[in-house]
Design an enzyme around this catalytic site. Structure first.
Site, PDB file in Angstrom:
ATOM      1  N   HIS A  66      52.991  54.394  26.383  1.00 42.56           N
ATOM      2  CA  HIS A  66      52.853  52.970  26.740  1.00 42.56           C
ATOM      3  C   HIS A  66      53.398  52.668  28.130  1.00 42.56           C
ATOM      4  O   HIS A  66      53.101  51.611  28.689  1.00 42.56           O
ATOM      5  CB  HIS A  66      53.486  52.071  25.663  1.00 42.56           C
ATOM      6  N   ASP A 112      53.248  57.924  20.816  1.00 45.22           N
ATOM      7  CA  ASP A 112      53.670  57.278  22.064  1.00 45.22           C
ATOM      8  C   ASP A 112      54.331  58.302  22.977  1.00 45.22           C
ATOM      9  O   ASP A 112      55.548  58.298  23.171  1.00 45.22           O
ATOM     10  CB  ASP A 112      54.616  56.112  21.739  1.00 45.22           C
ATOM     11  N   SER A 203      62.282  52.426  27.885  1.00 45.91           N
ATOM     12  CA  SER A 203      61.134  53.146  27.333  1.00 45.91           C
ATOM     13  C   SER A 203      60.811  54.389  28.139  1.00 45.91           C
ATOM     14  O   SER A 203      60.921  54.394  29.366  1.00 45.91           O
ATOM     15  CB  SER A 203      59.898  52.256  27.339  1.00 45.91           C
ATOM     16  N   GLY A 204      60.368  55.408  27.408  1.00 46.96           N
ATOM     17  CA  GLY A 204      59.983  56.662  28.054  1.00 46.96           C
ATOM     18  C   GLY A 204      61.145  57.595  28.269  1.00 46.96           C
ATOM     19  O   GLY A 204      60.968  58.790  28.480  1.00 46.96           O
TER      20      GLY A 204
HETATM   21  N1  ARG Z   1      59.340  49.038  24.515  1.00 48.58           N
HETATM   22  C1  ARG Z   1      60.537  48.995  25.297  1.00 48.58           C
HETATM   23  C2  ARG Z   1      60.218  49.352  26.738  1.00 48.58           C
HETATM   24  O1  ARG Z   1      59.055  49.309  27.088  1.00 48.58           O
HETATM   25  C3  ARG Z   1      61.624  49.822  24.685  1.00 48.58           C
HETATM   26  C4  ARG Z   1      62.129  49.166  23.500  1.00 48.58           C
HETATM   27  C5  ARG Z   1      63.171  49.918  22.797  1.00 48.58           C
HETATM   28  N2  ARG Z   1      63.761  49.001  21.888  1.00 48.58           N
HETATM   29  C6  ARG Z   1      64.815  49.248  21.121  1.00 48.58           C
HETATM   30  N3  ARG Z   1      65.282  48.287  20.410  1.00 48.58           N
HETATM   31  N4  ARG Z   1      65.351  50.442  21.096  1.00 48.58           N
HETATM   32  O2  ARG Z   1      61.075  49.522  27.578  1.00 48.58           O
END
Ligand code: ARG
Length: 240
Positions: A66, A112, A203-204
Site C-alpha cells: 500500500h 500487503d 507503514s512498510g
Molecule cells: N497504514 C499506516 C500507514 O500507512 C500504518 C498503520 C499502522 N497502524 C497501527 N495501529 N499499527 O502508515
C-alpha cells in the site's frame, strides 16, 4: 569560526534530552545507525517521508504494497544510512521497478508486501528474512522501526528514527479485535492495554524478531488503543 570544546559539549548536553522523550507511540529514538543499518525511508522526490522499508539485498527493499501501489517507481526515493531525515547523511536512490504480491488489493485483505529494486545498490548490512514461523509465537517480542506519528491524532512527525519493542499477539486475540484478521497473511502485535504501537507513516517498516524480518507495518484501527493491536504482513508467507 571554531567553537571551543566546552561549548560543543554544552550543545550536546542541551540537545540530548529531546532524544530521551518517547517517540512513535511509546517508543524511543534509535541513537546508533549500526542498530538498524538496513532501515530505509521511502520519500517523494522532494524528500517527504511517507513510509519505511528494509534492505533485504543491496539493491532490494521490502516494504508494504500500500506504500507504493499508487506511485510510479521513479517517483519513489529510498534513503538509507540516515537516522535524522533533516540531514543529508547516508545515501539515496530512486526505484527502477517494483513487484507487488499477486492479488493485493487493500491492507485488510492481506498480501500487503512489495519488493523495490534500487537504481543504486546501498552499502549497508541487509536484514535477513525470517525462515520459520516460530517468529510468530505469541509473546515473541519484535522491534518495529519508523519515522511515523508519535500519537494517533498528532500529525507532527519526528525527523528521527524511532523504535518500539512489542509482543506478538495470539491469533485468537487478534481475531477478537479484527473480523478481517487472516492468520495466513498477517499477524498482530501489541499490548492488551495499548500504549505502544506503530502508527501513520510507519507503514512498510520492518518488525524484527530475533534479528530477522518477520513483519511489515500494514494496518490497524487508530494507534496504540487498548485491545486494538497493530497488524503486520506475515513475511514468511510471501518471502523466503
Ligand atoms: N497504514 C499506516 C500507514 O500507512 C500504518 C498503520 C499502522 N497502524 C497501527 N495501529 N499499527 O502508515
Amino acid at each position: 569560526m571554531r567553537l571551543p570544546a566546552v561549548v560543543l559539549a554544552l550543545l550536546v548536553i542541551t540537545v540530548t534530552p529531546a532524544h530521551a522523550e518517547p517517540r512513535v507511540v511509546g517508543g524511543v529514538v534509535v541513537e546508533d545507525v549500526d542498530e538498524a543499518p538496513w532501515m530505509v525511508a521511502l520519500t517523494t522526490s522532494s524528500g517527504y517521508q511517507f513510509c519505511g522499508g528494509a534492505l533485504v539485498g543491496p539493491d532490494l527493499v521490502a516494504t508494504a504494497a500500500h506504500c507504493v501501489y499508487s506511485r510510479t517507481p521513479s517517483s519513489i526515493t529510498v534513503v538509507g544510512g540516515r537516522l535524522d531525515l533533516r540531514t543529508d547523511g547516508g545515501s539515496s536512490s530512486v526505484v527502477t521497478q517494483y513487484q507487488i504480491a499477486d492479488g493485493y488489493s487493500t491492507p485488510s485483505r492481506g498480501k500487503d508486501i512489495a519488493l523495490l529494486t534500487l537504481a543504486r545498490p546501498m552499502p549497508y548490512r541487509v536484514l535477513p528474512v525470517a525462515a520459520t514461523t516460530g517468529v510468530y509465537d505469541a509473546r515473541k517480542v519484535g522491534v518495529v522501526y519508523g519515522w511515523g506519528r508519535q500519537e494517533e491524532s498528532n500529525t507532527d512527525k519526528s525527523p528521527l528514527l524511532h523504535k518500539a519493542s512489542i509482543p506478538v499477539m495470539a491469533d485468537e486475540q487478534c481475531s477478537a479485535a479484527y473480523a478481517r484478521y487472516d492468520a495466513g497473511a498477517m499477524f498482530c502485535a501489541g499490548y492488551p492495554e495499548g500504549g505502544v504501537d506503530s502508527c501513520i507513516d510507519d507503514s512498510g517498516g520492518p518488525f524484527v524478531v530475533d534479528g530477522r524480518l518477520a513483519g511489515i507495518v500494514s494496518w490497524g484501527i487508530g494507534c496504540a488503543r487498548p485491545n486494538t493491536p497493530g497488524v503486520y504482513t506475515r513475511v514468511t508467507t510471501y518471502l523466503s
